[in-house]
Design a protein around this motif. Structure first.
Motif, PDB file in Angstrom:
ATOM      1  N   PRO A 158      37.227  66.889  -0.380  1.00 38.40           N
ATOM      2  CA  PRO A 158      37.594  65.850   0.602  1.00 38.40           C
ATOM      3  C   PRO A 158      37.605  64.458  -0.020  1.00 38.40           C
ATOM      4  CG  PRO A 158      35.361  66.700   1.005  1.00 38.40           C
ATOM      5  CD  PRO A 158      35.998  67.609  -0.002  1.00 38.40           C
ATOM      6  N   GLU A 159      36.749  64.232  -1.019  1.00 38.66           N
ATOM      7  CA  GLU A 159      36.704  62.921  -1.659  1.00 38.66           C
ATOM      8  C   GLU A 159      38.027  62.567  -2.332  1.00 38.66           C
ATOM      9  OE1 GLU A 159      32.509  64.546  -1.505  1.00 38.66           O
ATOM     10  OE2 GLU A 159      34.500  65.310  -2.026  1.00 38.66           O
ATOM     11  N   ASP A 160      38.810  63.580  -2.690  1.00 37.98           N
ATOM     12  CA  ASP A 160      40.095  63.327  -3.354  1.00 37.98           C
ATOM     13  C   ASP A 160      41.089  62.625  -2.449  1.00 37.98           C
ATOM     14  OD1 ASP A 160      39.061  64.571  -5.582  1.00 37.98           O
ATOM     15  OD2 ASP A 160      40.046  66.501  -5.200  1.00 37.98           O
ATOM     16  N   ILE A 161      40.895  62.739  -1.142  1.00 39.63           N
ATOM     17  CA  ILE A 161      41.793  62.053  -0.192  1.00 39.63           C
ATOM     18  C   ILE A 161      41.003  61.085   0.696  1.00 39.63           C
ATOM     19  CG2 ILE A 161      43.588  63.825  -0.186  1.00 39.63           C
ATOM     20  CD1 ILE A 161      42.410  64.940   2.379  1.00 39.63           C
ATOM     21  N   GLY A 162      39.873  60.598   0.180  1.00 40.82           N
ATOM     22  CA  GLY A 162      39.109  59.564   0.868  1.00 40.82           C
ATOM     23  C   GLY A 162      38.276  60.043   2.033  1.00 40.82           C
ATOM     24  N   LEU A 163      37.922  61.328   2.065  1.00 39.75           N
ATOM     25  CA  LEU A 163      37.114  61.873   3.146  1.00 39.75           C
ATOM     26  C   LEU A 163      35.760  62.337   2.627  1.00 39.75           C
ATOM     27  CD1 LEU A 163      39.861  64.039   4.928  1.00 39.75           C
ATOM     28  CD2 LEU A 163      39.062  61.757   5.580  1.00 39.75           C
ATOM     29  N   GLN A 164      34.886  62.712   3.575  1.00 39.73           N
ATOM     30  CA  GLN A 164      33.569  63.237   3.257  1.00 39.73           C
ATOM     31  C   GLN A 164      33.471  64.675   3.764  1.00 39.73           C
ATOM     32  OE1 GLN A 164      31.127  61.409   1.518  1.00 39.73           O
ATOM     33  NE2 GLN A 164      32.846  60.007   1.246  1.00 39.73           N
ATOM     34  N   PRO A 165      32.613  65.514   3.161  1.00 41.31           N
ATOM     35  CA  PRO A 165      32.428  66.880   3.666  1.00 41.31           C
ATOM     36  C   PRO A 165      32.059  66.892   5.148  1.00 41.31           C
ATOM     37  CG  PRO A 165      31.349  66.633   1.543  1.00 41.31           C
ATOM     38  CD  PRO A 165      31.805  65.270   1.949  1.00 41.31           C
ATOM     39  N   ASP A 166      32.538  67.894   5.861  1.00 38.86           N
ATOM     40  CA  ASP A 166      32.303  68.067   7.296  1.00 38.86           C
ATOM     41  C   ASP A 166      32.984  67.005   8.151  1.00 38.86           C
ATOM     42  OD1 ASP A 166      30.534  70.430   7.433  1.00 38.86           O
ATOM     43  OD2 ASP A 166      29.140  69.175   6.314  1.00 38.86           O
ATOM     44  N   GLY A 167      33.783  66.122   7.541  1.00 40.30           N
ATOM     45  CA  GLY A 167      34.438  65.072   8.303  1.00 40.30           C
ATOM     46  C   GLY A 167      33.529  63.917   8.648  1.00 40.30           C
ATOM     47  N   ASP A 168      32.416  63.782   7.944  1.00 37.17           N
ATOM     48  CA  ASP A 168      31.494  62.684   8.215  1.00 37.17           C
ATOM     49  C   ASP A 168      32.133  61.354   7.869  1.00 37.17           C
ATOM     50  OD1 ASP A 168      29.585  64.469   9.037  1.00 37.17           O
ATOM     51  OD2 ASP A 168      28.503  64.499   7.127  1.00 37.17           O
ATOM     52  N   ALA A 169      31.649  60.308   8.517  1.00 34.91           N
ATOM     53  CA  ALA A 169      32.136  58.968   8.221  1.00 34.91           C
ATOM     54  C   ALA A 169      31.695  58.555   6.824  1.00 34.91           C
ATOM     55  CB  ALA A 169      31.596  57.978   9.256  1.00 34.91           C
ATOM     56  N   ALA A 170      32.529  57.781   6.153  1.00 34.73           N
ATOM     57  CA  ALA A 170      32.180  57.301   4.820  1.00 34.73           C
ATOM     58  C   ALA A 170      30.990  56.356   4.911  1.00 34.73           C
ATOM     59  CB  ALA A 170      33.371  56.577   4.199  1.00 34.73           C
ATOM     60  N   PRO A 171      30.034  56.460   3.988  1.00 34.97           N
ATOM     61  CA  PRO A 171      28.869  55.578   4.043  1.00 34.97           C
ATOM     62  C   PRO A 171      29.247  54.135   3.754  1.00 34.97           C
ATOM     63  CG  PRO A 171      28.890  56.846   1.998  1.00 34.97           C
ATOM     64  CD  PRO A 171      29.993  57.390   2.854  1.00 34.97           C
ATOM     65  N   THR A 172      28.538  53.217   4.377  1.00 35.28           N
ATOM     66  CA  THR A 172      28.740  51.787   4.147  1.00 35.28           C
ATOM     67  C   THR A 172      27.418  51.179   3.682  1.00 35.28           C
ATOM     68  OG1 THR A 172      28.152  51.151   6.415  1.00 35.28           O
ATOM     69  CG2 THR A 172      30.457  51.744   5.998  1.00 35.28           C
ATOM     70  N   ALA A 173      27.483  49.913   3.353  1.00 37.17           N
ATOM     71  CA  ALA A 173      26.277  49.236   2.869  1.00 37.17           C
ATOM     72  C   ALA A 173      25.204  49.162   3.948  1.00 37.17           C
ATOM     73  CB  ALA A 173      26.643  47.835   2.379  1.00 37.17           C
ATOM     74  N   THR A 174      25.615  49.136   5.213  1.00 38.35           N
ATOM     75  CA  THR A 174      24.643  48.989   6.306  1.00 38.35           C
ATOM     76  C   THR A 174      24.328  50.301   7.010  1.00 38.35           C
ATOM     77  OG1 THR A 174      26.453  48.477   7.845  1.00 38.35           O
ATOM     78  CG2 THR A 174      25.383  46.616   6.730  1.00 38.35           C
ATOM     79  N   SER A 175      25.062  51.368   6.684  1.00 40.49           N
ATOM     80  CA  SER A 175      24.828  52.634   7.378  1.00 40.49           C
ATOM     81  C   SER A 175      23.557  53.297   6.868  1.00 40.49           C
ATOM     82  CB  SER A 175      26.019  53.579   7.197  1.00 40.49           C
ATOM     83  OG  SER A 175      26.198  53.880   5.822  1.00 40.49           O
ATOM     84  N   ALA A 176      22.976  54.110   7.734  1.00 41.67           N
ATOM     85  CA  ALA A 176      21.764  54.828   7.355  1.00 41.67           C
ATOM     86  C   ALA A 176      22.082  55.832   6.252  1.00 41.67           C
ATOM     87  CB  ALA A 176      21.189  55.548   8.561  1.00 41.67           C
ATOM     88  N   ARG A 177      21.143  55.991   5.368  1.00 35.35           N
ATOM     89  CA  ARG A 177      21.331  56.935   4.271  1.00 35.35           C
ATOM     90  C   ARG A 177      21.337  58.362   4.817  1.00 35.35           C
ATOM     91  NH1 ARG A 177      17.335  57.565  -1.002  1.00 35.35           N
ATOM     92  NH2 ARG A 177      18.591  59.151  -2.097  1.00 35.35           N
TER      93      ARG A 177
END
Length: 430
Positions: free
Chosen positions: A190-209
Motif C-alpha cells: 500500500p505504501e507504493d501508492i501512498g496508503l497504509q495497511p488496512d486502509g489506516d490514515a497516514a501518520p502525521t506529526a500530531t497523530s498518536a503513535r
C-alpha cells in the motif's frame, strides 16, 4: 484522513478471480486426463507424469519468482504467469507425443501456476493488511473453491460436447483474456501508492503513535536476507511444516477417490466427496483466516492439521466400516478445516521474516512445500504398491499432519509479531 474505500480490497478481488481461474486451470488436467488416455492409449503413469512434472517446474520456478517479486513487484510476476499458463493451455491441443504434454501442461502450465496460485499471491497480498491479514487472505483464496464449482463443470461440459482439445483451448483464452488485464491493477505494498495497511490514515506529526505488534524488537530490526534466514532454526521449522502440509494435502486429494472406489463406493460418491471438499474449503478458509487474526497463526495451523489427521483416520476406518457418516466426517474435516492452511501460509513467513527480501525467503520455503506436494501422492502410491492397502499410507498421513503442526508451533511467529486479537498481551507484558 482515512480513505473511504481501501484499495487493498481491490487487490483481494483481483487475487480472488486470479486464483479461481489460475489454480483451477491447472486442476482441470484431471478432466483432460481420461480423454487423453482414450485418444493416445499411453500408459497411465507416463500420462499422469506430466502433471507431476509440473511440480518439478514449480519447484524450480518458486525461488526465482520470489526474487522477481522483490525486484519488480506483482504485476511482472502475474503477467509472466498468465503468459506461461495461457501459452501452455493453447499449445497442449497440438500434443501428439508424451513429451509435448510434459512441455505444455508440465513446464508451462506448472510454472505459470506457481505465479498465479497460492505461492505467487502470498508474496504480496499479506503486505496490504495487518489487523485483518488472515481474513483478507481467506477471502481471496476462497476464489479457488468458487472456481472449482463453476469453472470445472463448464470445462467438463465442453469436453463432453466438443472434446478435450477445444476445452483446453477455451481455458487458455479465458486465462489470457480475463487475467492479463485485471492483474495490471496490482501493487506490491500500500505504501507504493501512498496508503497504509488496512486502509489506516497516514501518520502525521500530531497523530498518536500507532500501537506496535512487534513482540521481539531485536528480531524485527534485522534486515532479513535469504542467507540470514537460512541460518535460523525458524526457517527450517517452517520448511518442514510446509513440506508436511502439502504432502498431506495432495496425498489425500489424489488418492481418496480411487480408495473410495476400491472399497465399494460408487463413482458418484467419489466425485461428490471431492466436490464438497472444495465447496467446504470456501467458508473454511475465510473463517479460519479470520480466526487466525484473533487467536494466532499457530493455533489455526494446528486446527487445520488436526482436520487432516481426522480425515486420514476416517479413511482408515472406512476400510472396515463403509458407512456414509465416515464419508461426511472425512469430507468436512478435510475441506472446512484442512484447507484453512492456505489462509496462514503467507502470514506465518511474513510475520517472522518481514522485510524487502520477504519474496526471496518465501519463494525458497515454497521449494520445500512443493517438494512435499510431489512426495505425498508418490509415497502414498508406493506404500499401496508394497502392501496392497492404503492403511499404512493413511496412518503415515496422520503422523505427517501432527509433525506439520509441531513444526509451525516451533517456528513461533507469535514470538516475533502479535496478531490483532493478541495485541493486548504486548501491553500487559510490558
Amino acid at each position: 484522513m482515512r480513505p473511504r474505500f481501501f484499495y487493498g480490497w481491490i487487490i483481494v478481488a483481483v487475487t480472488f478471480v486470479t486464483m479461481a481461474i489460475g489454480v483451477n486451470a491447472r486442476t482441470a488436467f484431471s478432466l483432460f486426463y481420461p480423454p487423453i488416455l482414450s485418444e493416445f492409449g499411453w500408459e497411465r503413469g507416463v500420462t499422469a507424469g506430466a502433471f507431476s512434472f509440473g511440480f518439478v517446474a514449480s519447484s524450480i520456478a518458486s525461488p526465482l519468482i520470489g526474487r522477481l517479486m522483490d525486484r519488480r513487484g506483482p504485476r511482472a510476476v502475474m503477467e509472466i504467469g498468465v503468459l506461461l499458463m495461457g501459452s501452455g493451455l493453447l499449445l497442449a491441443p497440438l500434443t501428439s507425443q508424451p513429451w509435448h504434454l510434459y512441455l505444455t501442461i508440465g513446464v508451462l502450465v506448472g510454472s505459470g501456476s506457481v505465479c498465479l496460485g497460492y505461492s505467487g499471491q502470498s508474496l504480496f497480498l499479506p503486505n496490504w493488511f495487518t489487523r485483518r491479514r488472515g481474513l483478507a487472505i481467506g477471502l481471496a483464496f476462497a476464489g479457488v473453491g468458487i472456481g472449482s464449482v463453476t469453472l470445472l463443470p463448464w470445462v467438463q461440459h465442453m469436453i463432453e460436447q466438443t472434446g478435450w482439445r477445444t476445452a483446453c483451448t477455451a481455458m487458455g483464452i479465458v486465462v489470457l483474456v480475463v487475467l492479463a488485464p485485471i492483474n495490471l491493477l496490482l501493487h506490491r505494498r500500500p505504501e507504493d501508492i501512498g496508503l497504509q495497511p488496512d486502509g489506516d490514515a497516514a501518520p502525521t506529526a500530531t497523530s498518536a503513535r500507532p500501537a506496535s505488534n512487534i513482540v521481539d524488537p531485536a528480531w524485527a530490526s534485522v534486515d532479513w536476507t535469504l542467507p540470514r534466514a537460512l541460518r535460523t532454526t525458524q526457517f527450517w521449522w517452517i520448511a518442514i511444516g510446509y513440506f508436511c502440509a502439502l504432502y498431506i494435502w495432495y496425498a489425500v486429494q489424489v488418492h481418496q477417490t480411487k480408495f473410495l472406489l476400491d472399497i465399494g463406493f460408487s463413482s458418484s460418491v467419489g466425485v461428490w466427496a471431492l466436490g464438497v471438499v472444495s465447496s467446504l474449503g470456501i467458508p473454511g478458509q475465510i473463517w479460519l483466516g479470520h480466526l487466525s487474526d484473533r487467536i494466532g497463526r499457530e493455533w489455526v495451523w494446528a486446527i487445520a492439521c488436526f482436520g487432516f489427521a481426522i480425515c486420514f483416520a476416517a479413511l482408515v476406518a472406512l476400510k472396515f466400516w463403509q458407512v456414509m457418516p465416515l464419508i461426511y466426517l472425512m469430507v468436512f474435516t478435510q475441506g472446512a478445516l484442512g484447507y484453512g492452511l492456505t489462509s496462514v501460509m503467507g502470514p506465518v513467513v511474513l510475520e517472522i521474516f518481514q522485510g524487502k527480501h520477504y519474496g526471496s525467503i518465501f519463494g525458497t520455503i515454497m521449494l520445500a512445500a512443493l517438494a512435499g506436494g510431489a512426495a505425498g501422492p508418490w509415497v502414498t502410491g508406493q506404500l499401496y504398491d508394497l502392501s496392497g492397502s492404503y492403511t499404512a499410507a493413511f496412518i503415515l498421513g496422520i503422523a505427517v499432519s501432527l509433525l506439520s503442526a509441531i513444526a509451525i508451533w516451533q517456528a513461533a511467529p507469535r514470538r516475533v509479531r502479535a496478531v490483532a486479537g493478541q495485541m493486548h498481551k504486548i501491553g500487559s507484558a510490558t
